[in-house]
Motif scaffolding. Structure first.
Motif, PDB file in Angstrom:
ATOM      1  N   GLU A 237     -23.896 -31.897 -81.795  1.00 48.84           N
ATOM      2  CA  GLU A 237     -24.518 -33.063 -81.178  1.00 48.84           C
ATOM      3  C   GLU A 237     -24.208 -34.270 -82.047  1.00 48.84           C
ATOM      4  N   VAL A 245     -24.861 -37.419 -77.687  1.00 47.22           N
ATOM      5  CA  VAL A 245     -23.888 -36.672 -76.902  1.00 47.22           C
ATOM      6  C   VAL A 245     -23.887 -35.242 -77.413  1.00 47.22           C
ATOM      7  N   LYS A 246     -23.923 -34.256 -76.502  1.00 51.93           N
ATOM      8  CA  LYS A 246     -23.850 -32.848 -76.869  1.00 51.93           C
ATOM      9  C   LYS A 246     -22.509 -32.287 -76.416  1.00 51.93           C
ATOM     10  N   ALA A 247     -21.983 -31.356 -77.202  1.00 50.77           N
ATOM     11  CA  ALA A 247     -20.707 -30.738 -76.831  1.00 50.77           C
ATOM     12  C   ALA A 247     -20.714 -29.275 -77.241  1.00 50.77           C
ATOM     13  N   PHE A 254     -12.650 -31.078 -79.722  1.00 54.26           N
ATOM     14  CA  PHE A 254     -13.854 -31.776 -79.285  1.00 54.26           C
ATOM     15  C   PHE A 254     -13.490 -33.235 -78.980  1.00 54.26           C
ATOM     16  N   PRO A 255     -12.787 -33.526 -77.885  1.00 55.08           N
ATOM     17  CA  PRO A 255     -12.357 -34.907 -77.624  1.00 55.08           C
ATOM     18  C   PRO A 255     -13.520 -35.881 -77.498  1.00 55.08           C
ATOM     19  N   GLU A 256     -14.622 -35.447 -76.833  1.00 50.61           N
ATOM     20  CA  GLU A 256     -15.745 -36.364 -76.672  1.00 50.61           C
ATOM     21  C   GLU A 256     -16.439 -36.640 -77.992  1.00 50.61           C
ATOM     22  N   ILE A 257     -16.461 -35.642 -78.897  1.00 51.53           N
ATOM     23  CA  ILE A 257     -17.052 -35.841 -80.215  1.00 51.53           C
ATOM     24  C   ILE A 257     -16.182 -36.796 -81.031  1.00 51.53           C
ATOM     25  N   ASP A 258     -14.879 -36.580 -81.015  1.00 48.12           N
ATOM     26  CA  ASP A 258     -13.972 -37.464 -81.750  1.00 48.12           C
ATOM     27  C   ASP A 258     -14.108 -38.907 -81.278  1.00 48.12           C
ATOM     28  N   ALA A 259     -14.206 -39.100 -79.956  1.00 50.53           N
ATOM     29  CA  ALA A 259     -14.340 -40.449 -79.414  1.00 50.53           C
ATOM     30  C   ALA A 259     -15.656 -41.081 -79.855  1.00 50.53           C
ATOM     31  N   GLY A 260     -16.725 -40.287 -79.858  1.00 49.13           N
ATOM     32  CA  GLY A 260     -18.020 -40.811 -80.265  1.00 49.13           C
ATOM     33  C   GLY A 260     -18.061 -41.197 -81.724  1.00 49.13           C
ATOM     34  N   LYS A 265     -20.756 -43.323 -83.958  1.00 48.21           N
ATOM     35  CA  LYS A 265     -21.813 -42.319 -83.942  1.00 48.21           C
ATOM     36  C   LYS A 265     -21.609 -41.354 -85.106  1.00 48.21           C
TER      37      LYS A 265
END
Length: 318
Positions: A237, A245-247, A254-260, A265
């Protein structure tokens, strides 16, 4: 506890330290004697509301202690059992109201001119009677907290996170150590002294974010004389003020984590895998105050020869 004495449990870590006034070696009673003195007492046949005491780690109904089932090398292992009867407040309130109505009805039958209310003293008497009657009908609900204490390093591992239960454990464990000892609950700064405690986000989030960024490089770390591999697992998270954002992933992608993280974040919670000599520990870690939410240790299956069981537990899970 099934075939495996350790599964997935919440975890709180303490360090026991002693002052200059602590009792001299040899004066403090043996740990097994202290456990016996504060052993659990069943309230199944009593009307008591609560009972707290120690039990053996391998059998939560066993209250006979000795070196053979308490001490394993430099570890003491035992359980704290808390049996409690709890009456639902709504049920108690309803039962008291019915008792008061019944009291007024009987009084009216005896004396039609009697006052249509009860005194505070009488209401209190009825409440106590109802409470004890309902308490006697309830079976006590058991709760057992496993405790492992390294008496060489002073580290104490408690499989619990509830604040009320931890206070009970602190009050029960301290007398085992002897006069002059103190218990300190450990946070991230106790494990990583060089971490910047002034930086924002919190030190726990800072550490998890740092660990995430190292997932593609060397994962082997030194912790005193112990070498271990640590890595972020498949649940992460991230967040910042007011949003998160949770993944969940089955790979290192983890593309969404990297972007965040690029947007400012930081990792607020993660599943962390630690491995040493083939033994795998999985921890659910929150970055807010850096508590370990849960710890999952290697399975230790109960062998047919019960005499081997306690030693196998401590060797594989400690």
């Amino acid at each position: 506890m099934g075939n495996s004495i350790f599964g997935k449990h919440p975890l709180t870590v303490y360090r026991l330290t002693k002052s200059d006034q602590a009792a001299l070696p040899g004066i403090v009673e043996p740990v097994d004697a202290g456990l016996q003195r504060m052993a659990f007492r069943s309230i199944a046949e009593l009307v008591d509301r609560r009972s707290v005491g120690f039990v053996t780690l391998e059998n939560h109904r066993q209250t006979e202690f000795g070196p053979h089932n308490v001490t394993f090398g430099e570890y003491h292992a035992f359980g704290l059992r808390i049996d409690e009867r709890k009456i639902p407040p709504a049920a108690l309130k309803e039962a008291i109201a019915e008792a008061c109505e019944e009291e007024l009805r009987k009084r009216k039958e005896r004396d039609p001119e009697a006052a249509p209310f009860l005194t505070k003293e009488r209401k209190r008497e009825l409440r106590d009677q109802v409470y004890l009657r309902m308490l006697a009908k309830l079976p006590p609900v058991p709760k057992v907290v496993d405790v492992v204490w390294n008496h060489v390093t002073g580290m104490l591992f408690v499989c619990e996170k509830s604040e009320n239960t931890l206070k009970t454990i602190e009050n029960m464990v301290l007398p085992l150590a002897g006069p002059g000892f103190e218990m300190h609950r450990l946070q991230v700064e106790d494990f990583i002294p060089g971490l910047d405690m002034v930086a924002k986000p919190s030190p726990g989030c800072e550490f998890l974010t740092w660990l995430y960024h190292r997932r593609d490089v060397d994962r082997v770390y030194d912790f005193g004389d112990l070498n271990f591999e640590a890595a972020i697992e498949d649940r992460i998270e991230i967040g910042s003020t007011g949003e998160s954002v949770k993944a969940v992933a089955k790979s290192d992608d983890f593309p969404e984590i990297d972007a965040g993280l690029k947007a400012g974040k930081y990792v607020t919670r993660a599943s962390v895998r630690m491995e040493n000599d083939g033994r795998v520990f999985t921890l659910d870690v929150s970055g807010a105050l850096f508590p370990v939410g849960t710890v999952e240790t290697p399975e230790v299956h109960k062998p047919r020869d019960m005499e081997e069981f306690p030693g196998a537990v401590i060797e594989a899970a400690a």
